[in-house]
Design a protein around this motif. Structure first.
Motif, PDB file in Angstrom:
ATOM      1  N   UNK A 166       0.822  -1.282   0.178  1.00  0.00           N
ATOM      2  CA  UNK A 166      -0.139  -0.093  -0.002  1.00  0.00           C
ATOM      3  C   UNK A 166       1.004   1.267  -0.073  1.00  0.00           C
ATOM      4  N   UNK A 167       2.053   1.228   0.804  1.00  0.00           N
ATOM      5  CA  UNK A 167       2.872   2.310   0.739  1.00  0.00           C
ATOM      6  C   UNK A 167       3.561   2.485  -0.643  1.00  0.00           C
ATOM      7  N   UNK A 168       3.897   1.360  -1.439  1.00  0.00           N
ATOM      8  CA  UNK A 168       4.324   1.589  -2.588  1.00  0.00           C
ATOM      9  C   UNK A 168       3.583   2.280  -3.522  1.00  0.00           C
ATOM     10  N   UNK A 169       2.247   1.967  -3.577  1.00  0.00           N
ATOM     11  CA  UNK A 169       1.196   2.433  -4.406  1.00  0.00           C
ATOM     12  C   UNK A 169       1.145   4.005  -4.012  1.00  0.00           C
ATOM     13  N   UNK A 170       1.034   4.348  -2.639  1.00  0.00           N
ATOM     14  CA  UNK A 170       0.607   5.795  -2.339  1.00  0.00           C
ATOM     15  C   UNK A 170       1.949   6.535  -2.639  1.00  0.00           C
ATOM     16  N   UNK A 171       3.134   6.153  -2.627  1.00  0.00           N
ATOM     17  CA  UNK A 171       4.081   7.068  -2.474  1.00  0.00           C
ATOM     18  C   UNK A 171       4.421   7.543  -4.373  1.00  0.00           C
ATOM     19  N   UNK A 172       4.159   6.339  -4.944  1.00  0.00           N
ATOM     20  CA  UNK A 172       4.047   6.460  -6.521  1.00  0.00           C
ATOM     21  C   UNK A 172       2.807   7.467  -7.006  1.00  0.00           C
ATOM     22  N   UNK A 173       1.798   7.113  -6.709  1.00  0.00           N
ATOM     23  CA  UNK A 173       0.496   7.863  -7.083  1.00  0.00           C
ATOM     24  C   UNK A 173       0.293   9.277  -6.513  1.00  0.00           C
ATOM     25  N   UNK A 174       0.248   9.248  -5.012  1.00  0.00           N
ATOM     26  CA  UNK A 174       0.147  10.273  -4.336  1.00  0.00           C
ATOM     27  C   UNK A 174       0.447  11.604  -4.823  1.00  0.00           C
ATOM     28  N   UNK A 175       1.792  11.816  -5.280  1.00  0.00           N
ATOM     29  CA  UNK A 175       2.430  13.100  -5.520  1.00  0.00           C
ATOM     30  C   UNK A 175       1.679  13.741  -6.748  1.00  0.00           C
ATOM     31  N   UNK A 176       1.295  12.846  -7.635  1.00  0.00           N
ATOM     32  CA  UNK A 176       0.424  13.336  -8.931  1.00  0.00           C
ATOM     33  C   UNK A 176      -0.796  13.517  -8.513  1.00  0.00           C
ATOM     34  N   UNK A 177      -1.431  12.836  -7.782  1.00  0.00           N
ATOM     35  CA  UNK A 177      -3.164  13.360  -7.430  1.00  0.00           C
ATOM     36  C   UNK A 177      -2.967  14.521  -6.539  1.00  0.00           C
ATOM     37  N   UNK A 178      -2.000  14.627  -5.775  1.00  0.00           N
ATOM     38  CA  UNK A 178      -2.008  15.912  -4.742  1.00  0.00           C
ATOM     39  C   UNK A 178      -1.316  16.965  -5.400  1.00  0.00           C
TER      40      UNK A 178
END
Length: 211
Positions: free
Chosen positions: A62-74
């Motif tokens: 879950x952390x891998x997915x968050x670190x990869x996708x969160x910067x783009x969406x935020x």
């Protein structure tokens, strides 16, 4: 078979890079987090506690997915998958190393610091010259277990599309309709873990004089 081995070797190179870079960043970061976790300043202590709780309380995948996708969406920012894997895994393992460090440091008797003071050492000098060598000896088995787990956890990088060893094996297995690539990948992981275990055993023997 030769073509399969070449593909898996290429994937294993990526896995080794993830492994080495994660260790390079997580080991010192873990020491900083351990220091923050033991701090008496609430503005340092509580953020460290929350970070450790979140990181250790959620799955690495879950952390891998968050670190990869969160910067783009935020922030509408993006970066490559390999970097995201290193960032996520470094933070994750730093949290576990921090607790290992903390347990080792707190297991050292207070008298060690008093002895250092008598010898004219500052508290920092006492820590690095007297306490830290003993801590390393005590935490080595637990650290070794985490490092061995890291070898296997490099396979999770595939979840964000990093072409490491396990992803290469899965692709080959799907293409050839065979489980052989998965079996061979398992042998590769076993060899890597055997090397890691041998290295830690050698280090333990070198540190035998700390009784």
């Amino acid at each position: 078979m030769e073509k399969l081995l070449v593909v898996l070797l290429q994937g294993s190179v990526v896995s080794v890079k993830i492994f080495c870079l994660t260790l390079l960043f997580s080991l010192p970061l873990g020491l900083l987090l351990a220091a923050a976790r033991m701090s008496k300043n609430p503005f340092v202590l509580w953020p460290a506690k929350v970070l450790l709780l979140v990181v250790r309380g959620t799955p690495l995948i879950l952390q891998l997915i968050f670190v990869y996708f969160a910067p783009y969406y935020l922030f509408r920012m993006s970066y490559d998958r390999f970097t995201a894997a290193i960032v996520a895994m470094s933070i994750n393992y730093a949290a576990y190393f921090a607790e290992i460090y903390r347990g080792g440091i707190e297991s050292i008797p207070v008298g060690q610091y008093e002895a250092g003071k008598v010898l004219g050492f500052t508290r920092l000098q006492t820590f690095f010259r007297i306490v830290l060598p003993q801590v390393v000896k005590r935490i080595l088995p637990a650290t070794g277990n985490e490092v061995i787990t890291l070898v296997k956890d490099t396979a999770l990088a595939q979840v964000i599309g990093v072409s490491e060893l396990f992803r290469a094996a899965q692709t080959a297995a799907s293409r050839d309709f065979s489980t052989m690539p998965i079996f061979v990948a398992g042998v590769f992981y076993f060899i890597m873990n055997w090397v890691v275990s041998a290295v830690f055993l050698r280090i333990e023997k070198k540190l035998d004089y700390y009784k």
